[in-house]
Design an enzyme around this catalytic site. Structure first.
Site, PDB file in Angstrom:
ATOM      1  N   GLY A  10       0.809  -1.213   0.000  1.00  0.00           N
ATOM      2  CA  GLY A  10       0.000   0.000   0.000  1.00  0.00           C
ATOM      3  C   GLY A  10       0.843   1.264   0.000  1.00  0.00           C
ATOM      4  CG  ASP A  31      -0.861  -5.824   0.426  1.00  0.00           C
ATOM      5  OD1 ASP A  31      -2.032  -5.976   0.061  1.00  0.00           O
ATOM      6  OD2 ASP A  31      -0.377  -4.714   0.746  1.00  0.00           O
ATOM      7  CG  ASN A  35      -7.042   0.500  -0.964  1.00  0.00           C
ATOM      8  OD1 ASN A  35      -7.567   0.809  -2.030  1.00  0.00           O
ATOM      9  ND2 ASN A  35      -6.720   1.395  -0.051  1.00  0.00           N
ATOM     10  CB  SER A 124      -5.054   6.223  13.237  1.00  0.00           C
ATOM     11  OG  SER A 124      -5.745   7.386  12.835  1.00  0.00           O
ATOM     12  CE1 TYR A 148      -8.163   3.025  10.157  1.00  0.00           C
ATOM     13  CE2 TYR A 148      -8.284   5.293  10.935  1.00  0.00           C
ATOM     14  CZ  TYR A 148      -7.550   4.239  10.427  1.00  0.00           C
ATOM     15  OH  TYR A 148      -6.208   4.404  10.193  1.00  0.00           O
ATOM     16  CE  LYS A 152      -5.312   1.703  12.011  1.00  0.00           C
ATOM     17  NZ  LYS A 152      -4.302   0.773  11.474  1.00  0.00           N
ATOM     18  CE1 TYR A 176       2.040   5.189  11.205  1.00  0.00           C
ATOM     19  CE2 TYR A 176       0.464   4.786   9.438  1.00  0.00           C
ATOM     20  CZ  TYR A 176       1.550   4.384  10.179  1.00  0.00           C
ATOM     21  OH  TYR A 176       2.151   3.194   9.881  1.00  0.00           O
ATOM     22  CG  ASN A 197     -12.149   6.910   1.159  1.00  0.00           C
ATOM     23  OD1 ASN A 197     -13.338   7.189   1.121  1.00  0.00           O
ATOM     24  ND2 ASN A 197     -11.705   5.683   0.926  1.00  0.00           N
ATOM     25  CG  LEU A 199      -6.874  17.288  -0.080  1.00  0.00           C
ATOM     26  CD1 LEU A 199      -8.196  17.717  -0.725  1.00  0.00           C
ATOM     27  CD2 LEU A 199      -6.448  18.311   0.979  1.00  0.00           C
ATOM     28  NE  ARG A 291     -15.158  14.648   4.900  1.00  0.00           N
ATOM     29  CZ  ARG A 291     -13.936  14.322   4.475  1.00  0.00           C
ATOM     30  NH1 ARG A 291     -13.794  13.386   3.556  1.00  0.00           N
ATOM     31  NH2 ARG A 291     -12.870  14.907   4.972  1.00  0.00           N
TER      32      ARG A 291
END
Length: 334
Positions: A10, A31, A35, A124, A148, A152, A176, A197, A199, A291
């Protein structure tokens, strides 16, 4: 060192694999390609001129994972495999828990079978939830607001329990912030399957004519230009954080948590204008409704990583945009 990267094909994994190989480590990627693209492996090997092992498989396949760990004589694991879209996690929560939590348990069980006890986990900043204060430090309360983030945090808690039960484990949980950018060669970058998803891939699809314009979610936040502000971290800085954590873990048992972020925040329009400067192109956009769950601003306090790992970000927003533009141009040709 022989290192296994789950999810190593990824975006973050491919850049980390490249860095580790260039640092002299033997890298093996595991993997399921849900994705990512197998062609990434050729590009990584082209850049570093070194052989990187690859096994296609799902982290929930404990038996296969155990065999790969044993056959490749793995000494440490960097666990990057998992689903990662915040919005999708609310639509498909069971799929996310199965992949991210069940998959992590499967990996730990495989590592136990082989006797490997060094692990770097891809966590995350989403675990923090709504900020009680900013910047987020590692002591900030954790209260994730989506499946999500809860995935984590649950894996972090499992790893803490594991390290208490067995004092030989050496674990780093890396929280992260917002990874962006691409390798300076322009040969690898963020290339998600399906509708992106994040930017920068959306900007790339606008530039390459796959999307008519960029949607910016809200311009009425309490920020200078009204758009949300984020802590953007160059993906190669992030990759260097993994290597720094892996080195530091040698001789440092227990479960340790580190923020990986720049400590600065930039708005969506800041990033867009920097990209327009790098590319020489205007990016059409429209403002749409916020959102649910998006925060006005968040950014890291990364002093702990600097103190213990000797790590901090080196690359600027201009480096992020210049490398992204090079990758987007190259991906247009492929």
């Amino acid at each position: 060192m022989n290192i296994l990267l789950t999810g190593g094909m990824g975006y973050i994994g491919s850049h980390t694999a490249l860095l580790l190989a260039n640092a002299g480590h033997q890298v093996h990627i595991y993997d399921n390609l849900c994705n990512s693209n197998i062609g990434t492996l050729d590009r990584v090997q082209k850049i570093c001129s070194k052989s990187i092992g690859f096994s296609e498989g799902d982290v929930r396949d404990t038996e296969k994972l155990t065999k790969v760990l044993r056959d490749a004589k793995i000494e440490a694991v960097i666990h990057l495999a998992g689903l990662k879209a915040v919005g999708e996690s609310s639509q498909k929560p069971i799929e996310y828990y199965a992949n991210n939590v069940q998959g992590s348990i499967s990996l730990i069980q495989a590592m136990q079978m082989v006797g490997i006890k060094t692990l770097v986990f891809s966590s995350s900043a989403t675990v923090y939830g709504d900020p009680v204060y900013l910047p987020y430090d590692e002591d900030h309360p954790t209260s994730p607001t989506n499946p999500y983030g809860r995935n984590k945090l649950q894996v972090e808690e499992i790893l803490r329990d594991l390290s208490v039960s067995d004092k030989e484990w050496q674990i780093a949980c890396l929280r992260y912030f917002n990874p962006v950018g691409a390798h300076e060669s322009g040969l690898i970058g963020e290339d998600p399957n399906g509708i992106p998803n994040n930017l920068m891939p959306v900007i790339g699809q606008v530039v390459n004519g796959k999307l008519p314009l960029l949607n910016i979610f809200g311009d009425d936040y309490d920020t200078p230009d009204g758009t949300g502000k984020r802590d953007y971290i160059h993906v190669m800085d992030l990759a260097e954080g993994h290597l720094a954590a892996l080195i530091w873990l040698q001789g440092n048992p227990g479960c340790h948590t580190f923020n990986l972020g720049s400590g600065d925040s930039y708005s969506v329009l800041d990033l867009l204008h920097h990209f327009e400067k790098a590319s020489g192109q205007k990016i059409p956009y429209q403002i749409v409704e916020r959102r649910p769950g998006d925060l006005p601003e968040y950014y890291a306090k990364a002093d702990k990583a600097e103190k213990f790992l000797g790590w901090k970000t080196k690359r600027k927003l201009s480096d992020i945009c210049n490398s992204s533009w090079l990758w987007i141009k190259n991906s247009r040709k492929s």
